[in-house]
Design a protein around this motif. Structure first.
Motif, PDB file in Angstrom:
ATOM      1  N   ASP A 109       0.853  -1.193   0.000  1.00 38.49           N
ATOM      2  CA  ASP A 109       0.000   0.000   0.000  1.00 38.49           C
ATOM      3  C   ASP A 109       0.886   1.240   0.000  1.00 38.49           C
ATOM      4  N   GLU A 110       1.186   1.735  -1.206  1.00 39.94           N
ATOM      5  CA  GLU A 110       2.060   2.902  -1.320  1.00 39.94           C
ATOM      6  C   GLU A 110       1.477   4.129  -0.632  1.00 39.94           C
ATOM      7  N   CYS A 111       0.151   4.228  -0.621  1.00 41.94           N
ATOM      8  CA  CYS A 111      -0.485   5.413  -0.042  1.00 41.94           C
ATOM      9  C   CYS A 111      -0.275   5.481   1.470  1.00 41.94           C
ATOM     10  N   GLU A 112      -0.365   4.326   2.142  1.00 38.80           N
ATOM     11  CA  GLU A 112      -0.264   4.306   3.594  1.00 38.80           C
ATOM     12  C   GLU A 112       1.164   4.086   4.080  1.00 38.80           C
ATOM     13  N   GLU A 113       1.941   3.316   3.315  1.00 41.03           N
ATOM     14  CA  GLU A 113       3.223   2.859   3.831  1.00 41.03           C
ATOM     15  C   GLU A 113       4.432   3.532   3.198  1.00 41.03           C
ATOM     16  N   ASP A 114       4.222   4.301   2.139  1.00 36.34           N
ATOM     17  CA  ASP A 114       5.354   4.951   1.471  1.00 36.34           C
ATOM     18  C   ASP A 114       5.182   6.466   1.527  1.00 36.34           C
ATOM     19  N   PRO A 115       5.859   7.137   2.461  1.00 41.49           N
ATOM     20  CA  PRO A 115       5.718   8.597   2.555  1.00 41.49           C
ATOM     21  C   PRO A 115       6.278   9.323   1.342  1.00 41.49           C
ATOM     22  N   ASP A 116       7.053   8.628   0.521  1.00 43.19           N
ATOM     23  CA  ASP A 116       7.634   9.241  -0.673  1.00 43.19           C
ATOM     24  C   ASP A 116       6.889   8.829  -1.940  1.00 43.19           C
ATOM     25  N   ASN A 117       5.581   8.532  -1.809  1.00 40.27           N
ATOM     26  CA  ASN A 117       4.833   8.106  -3.000  1.00 40.27           C
ATOM     27  C   ASN A 117       4.673   9.229  -4.021  1.00 40.27           C
ATOM     28  N   GLY A 118       4.866  10.479  -3.612  1.00 38.83           N
ATOM     29  CA  GLY A 118       4.888  11.584  -4.563  1.00 38.83           C
ATOM     30  C   GLY A 118       3.561  12.263  -4.811  1.00 38.83           C
ATOM     31  N   CYS A 119       2.444  11.684  -4.341  1.00 42.82           N
ATOM     32  CA  CYS A 119       1.142  12.324  -4.550  1.00 42.82           C
ATOM     33  C   CYS A 119       1.058  13.593  -3.698  1.00 42.82           C
ATOM     34  N   THR A 120       0.775  14.717  -4.325  1.00 39.52           N
ATOM     35  CA  THR A 120       0.737  15.974  -3.575  1.00 39.52           C
ATOM     36  C   THR A 120      -0.622  16.249  -2.953  1.00 39.52           C
ATOM     37  N   GLN A 121      -1.671  15.518  -3.368  1.00 40.44           N
ATOM     38  CA  GLN A 121      -2.992  15.715  -2.757  1.00 40.44           C
ATOM     39  C   GLN A 121      -3.627  14.381  -2.367  1.00 40.44           C
ATOM     40  N   PHE A 122      -4.231  13.646  -3.304  1.00 40.31           N
ATOM     41  CA  PHE A 122      -4.901  12.390  -2.973  1.00 40.31           C
ATOM     42  C   PHE A 122      -4.120  11.209  -3.538  1.00 40.31           C
ATOM     43  N   CYS A 123      -4.115  10.106  -2.772  1.00 39.06           N
ATOM     44  CA  CYS A 123      -3.452   8.871  -3.201  1.00 39.06           C
ATOM     45  C   CYS A 123      -4.453   7.729  -3.110  1.00 39.06           C
ATOM     46  N   HIS A 124      -4.525   6.897  -4.158  1.00 34.12           N
ATOM     47  CA  HIS A 124      -5.468   5.778  -4.212  1.00 34.12           C
ATOM     48  C   HIS A 124      -4.693   4.496  -4.517  1.00 34.12           C
ATOM     49  N   ASN A 125      -4.749   3.553  -3.590  1.00 31.94           N
ATOM     50  CA  ASN A 125      -4.024   2.300  -3.762  1.00 31.94           C
ATOM     51  C   ASN A 125      -4.893   1.275  -4.482  1.00 31.94           C
ATOM     52  N   TYR A 126      -4.261   0.466  -5.341  1.00 28.61           N
ATOM     53  CA  TYR A 126      -4.930  -0.692  -5.930  1.00 28.61           C
ATOM     54  C   TYR A 126      -3.923  -1.832  -5.979  1.00 28.61           C
ATOM     55  N   ILE A 127      -4.389  -3.035  -6.241  1.00 27.79           N
ATOM     56  CA  ILE A 127      -3.507  -4.198  -6.215  1.00 27.79           C
ATOM     57  C   ILE A 127      -2.434  -4.052  -7.288  1.00 27.79           C
ATOM     58  N   GLY A 128      -1.209  -3.958  -6.851  1.00 34.02           N
ATOM     59  CA  GLY A 128      -0.088  -3.842  -7.774  1.00 34.02           C
ATOM     60  C   GLY A 128       0.364  -2.429  -8.055  1.00 34.02           C
ATOM     61  N   GLY A 129      -0.269  -1.435  -7.468  1.00 35.35           N
ATOM     62  CA  GLY A 129       0.160  -0.063  -7.745  1.00 35.35           C
ATOM     63  C   GLY A 129      -0.709   0.961  -7.043  1.00 35.35           C
ATOM     64  N   TYR A 130      -0.626   2.204  -7.510  1.00 33.79           N
ATOM     65  CA  TYR A 130      -1.410   3.295  -6.936  1.00 33.79           C
ATOM     66  C   TYR A 130      -1.503   4.411  -7.962  1.00 33.79           C
ATOM     67  N   LEU A 131      -2.427   5.337  -7.724  1.00 34.11           N
ATOM     68  CA  LEU A 131      -2.530   6.512  -8.583  1.00 34.11           C
ATOM     69  C   LEU A 131      -2.865   7.729  -7.730  1.00 34.11           C
ATOM     70  N   CYS A 132      -2.569   8.898  -8.277  1.00 32.01           N
ATOM     71  CA  CYS A 132      -2.800  10.164  -7.585  1.00 32.01           C
ATOM     72  C   CYS A 132      -3.965  10.905  -8.245  1.00 32.01           C
ATOM     73  N   SER A 133      -4.653  11.718  -7.465  1.00 32.64           N
ATOM     74  CA  SER A 133      -5.697  12.580  -8.015  1.00 32.64           C
ATOM     75  C   SER A 133      -5.679  13.912  -7.272  1.00 32.64           C
ATOM     76  N   CYS A 134      -6.520  14.849  -7.729  1.00 32.91           N
ATOM     77  CA  CYS A 134      -6.440  16.228  -7.240  1.00 32.91           C
ATOM     78  C   CYS A 134      -7.807  16.760  -6.819  1.00 32.91           C
ATOM     79  N   ARG A 135      -7.754  17.812  -6.001  1.00 28.62           N
ATOM     80  CA  ARG A 135      -8.973  18.507  -5.600  1.00 28.62           C
ATOM     81  C   ARG A 135      -9.553  19.279  -6.786  1.00 28.62           C
ATOM     82  N   LEU A 136     -10.819  19.671  -6.633  1.00 26.92           N
ATOM     83  CA  LEU A 136     -11.490  20.462  -7.653  1.00 26.92           C
ATOM     84  C   LEU A 136     -10.704  21.750  -7.903  1.00 26.92           C
ATOM     85  N   GLY A 137     -10.504  22.068  -9.170  1.00 24.04           N
ATOM     86  CA  GLY A 137      -9.764  23.269  -9.535  1.00 24.04           C
ATOM     87  C   GLY A 137      -8.305  23.004  -9.849  1.00 24.04           C
TER      88      GLY A 137
END
Length: 346
Positions: A129-157
């Motif tokens: 779980d890169e979102c919970e266990e890796d403080p250097d995952n690089g996501c500056t706002q939201f982090c979403h974990n999935y099996i085998g990886g993760y992705l980042c997303s952003c707030r409105l605007g």
């Protein structure tokens, strides 16, 4: 079937049992086993020892089970332990890094005084779980974990930058043709957005000059050493003014000396500064009080307007390359003198 489900089959191959030779009947003398498995991207590999019954010796000199994570020894076992003891003291550390490897080496010496059943362990992939266990995952706002990886997303605007990690704002605007207006930092009057890379283009007729007036609170992040952390700059064909930062704005009006300017604002990933507001307008270009060096003008004024004509007289000791001492020059609509002849030292 695995031809169609190759990724799933590859995953299933990375789980199973590993055990000492002859388990559970007992391992023979001079036995050995070397085993290794590696995790795919976005996963770790875990080993759970469920049974351990080996000859005990000081420092496991006789029979030994060595376990390695990414080439580094993480366990050296011998003797006998219950599953409860294994699960509380040994198993929690039997974990590879992300995309790392687990390996083990088992050996027995030439003789045992009694039969030992050996060891058995179950290995399996674990999603990291890169979102919970890796403080250097690089996501500056939201982090979403999935099996085998993760992705980042952003707030409105905000929108996700091309690096797939950084959330930034759309603050590039071409204001060409507008003679007056207002430019503000993103999210003004609140704190400006992090990771902002803003570019505002101003362009008007070549007989006009752009003037910038900073109004209201000016608050652009500045470091304790006085250096700009976030930067505001004004670029024209003749050079760059800035960077500007801190809490004191440039004195109004900031003259660009040009009919074309680009205002650049960049912020880093932290801070809570409130930014800036710029009111821009235009004025007719004027010519300065110098046509060429080593000369004086008549009539003398601080500035001249389009169509004004002056007599340029070379200073004592200087002459034109034509041999004359003076000539006439006229202020053009672009704020430049024409013609311009140099007064050279004799």
């Amino acid at each position: 079937l695995c031809l169609f489900l190759l990724p799933l089959c590859a995953m299933s191959m990375l789980s199973g049992w590993v055990e000492s030779p002859g388990y559970p009947r007992g391992y023979p003398p001079d036995a050995s086993l070397n085993w290794s498995r590696c995790a795919p991207p976005g996963h770790t590999l875990a080993l759970t020892l469920t049974h351990l019954d080996m000859e005990d010796s000081d420092g496991c000199e006789n029979d030994a089970l060595e376990i390695f994570a990414d080439g580094k020894q993480i366990a050296l076992q011998c003797g006998e332990m219950s599953f409860e003891d294994l699960d509380s003291t040994v198993n929690p550390s039997l974990l590879s890094s992300v995309e790392g490897c687990l390996s083990l080496s088992f050996r027995s010496d030439y003789s045992n005084t009694k039969r030992h059943t050996g060891f058995r362990g179950f290995y399996m992939l674990q999603d990291f779980d890169e979102c919970e266990e890796d403080p250097d995952n690089g996501c500056t706002q939201f982090c979403h974990n999935y099996i085998g990886g993760y992705l980042c997303s952003c707030r409105l605007g905000y929108h996700l930058d091309t690096d797939g990690h950084t959330c930034t704002v759309s603050c590039t605007e071409d204001l060409s043709g507008t003679l007056r207006g207002v430019i503000s930092s993103p999210s003004r009057p609140g704190p400006y957005a992090e990771h902002a890379h803003c570019s505002y283009i101003l362009s008007v007729e070549d007989n006009l000059e752009l003037l910038l007036h900073f109004t209201g609170e000016f608050d652009v992040e500045q470091g304790p050493d006085g250096q700009c952390v976030d930067t505001l700059m004004v670029e024209t064909s003749s050079g760059t003014q800035g960077p500007f930062c801190g809490r004191v704005p440039p004195s109004p009006p900031l003259r660009t000396g040009s009919h074309h300017a680009r205002i650049l604002f960049n912020s880093d990933g932290q801070g809570s500064n409130n930014g800036f507001t710029i009111h821009y307008r235009t004025t007719t270009k004027t010519c300065g009080g110098i046509v060429t060096s080593n000369s004086t003008l008549a009539p003398q004024q601080s500035e001249y307007h389009q169509g004004d004509t002056v007599t340029v007289t070379c200073d004592l000791g200087s002459v034109l390359n034509t041999g004359d001492k003076e000539y006439e020059s006229t202020c053009q609509r672009t704020g430049e003198w024409s013609p311009v002849h140099r007064c050279e030292r004799e």
